[in-house]
Design an enzyme around this catalytic site. Sequence first.
Site, PDB file in Angstrom:
ATOM      1  N   ASP A  33      80.731  55.542  90.940  1.00  0.00           N
ATOM      2  CA  ASP A  33      81.848  56.434  90.784  1.00  0.00           C
ATOM      3  C   ASP A  33      81.011  57.905  90.750  1.00  0.00           C
ATOM      4  O   ASP A  33      80.081  58.147  90.500  1.00  0.00           O
ATOM      5  CB  ASP A  33      81.937  56.264  89.167  1.00  0.00           C
ATOM      6  N   VAL A 103      95.084  55.595  90.100  1.00  0.00           N
ATOM      7  CA  VAL A 103      94.852  55.525  91.581  1.00  0.00           C
ATOM      8  C   VAL A 103      95.653  54.126  91.867  1.00  0.00           C
ATOM      9  O   VAL A 103      95.471  53.087  91.248  1.00  0.00           O
ATOM     10  CB  VAL A 103      93.533  55.376  92.141  1.00  0.00           C
ATOM     11  N   HIS A 107      91.479  48.461  91.064  1.00  0.00           N
ATOM     12  CA  HIS A 107      90.017  48.828  90.960  1.00  0.00           C
ATOM     13  C   HIS A 107      89.561  48.261  89.648  1.00  0.00           C
ATOM     14  O   HIS A 107      90.089  48.345  88.604  1.00  0.00           O
ATOM     15  CB  HIS A 107      89.731  50.207  91.123  1.00  0.00           C
ATOM     16  N   HIS A 109      86.137  48.985  87.023  1.00  0.00           N
ATOM     17  CA  HIS A 109      84.960  49.904  86.868  1.00  0.00           C
ATOM     18  C   HIS A 109      83.794  48.942  86.014  1.00  0.00           C
ATOM     19  O   HIS A 109      84.343  48.098  85.329  1.00  0.00           O
ATOM     20  CB  HIS A 109      85.213  50.983  85.564  1.00  0.00           C
TER      21      HIS A 109
END
Length: 121
Positions: A33, A103, A107, A109
């Site tokens: 990130d 977004v 995804h 994290h």
Amino acid sequence: MSYDDSNIFAKILRGEIPCNKIYEDEFILSFHDINPKKKIHALVIPKGKYVDLDDFSLNAAPEEMVGLIKGLNIVAKKLGISTEEGKGYRVLANISDHGGQEVPHLHFHLFGGEKVGKMVE
């Protein structure tokens, strides 16, 4: 939220924006990130055009699902945070507006390398 081909992760997948890659295979791409929230903060994204986990669970092929789950573990091992290599980690996926998704590409994290803290504040 609908899939937008101009989202940052789509651009990263197309090679239009560089990333600090950790791992890539036919199903996923993982990278660090750019604004880490913990000592280790990585992103894992599927290569398919999925808006969120709901979209993925309804529309992804079984091999994509397996590839994503196995990919999360491969990345955790590469980062030294898996339970085999380290002391554990947190996987987080934000889903839609109330979930805090920014977004429109699924995804995950991965946070680790230190105590992550409370689940929700």
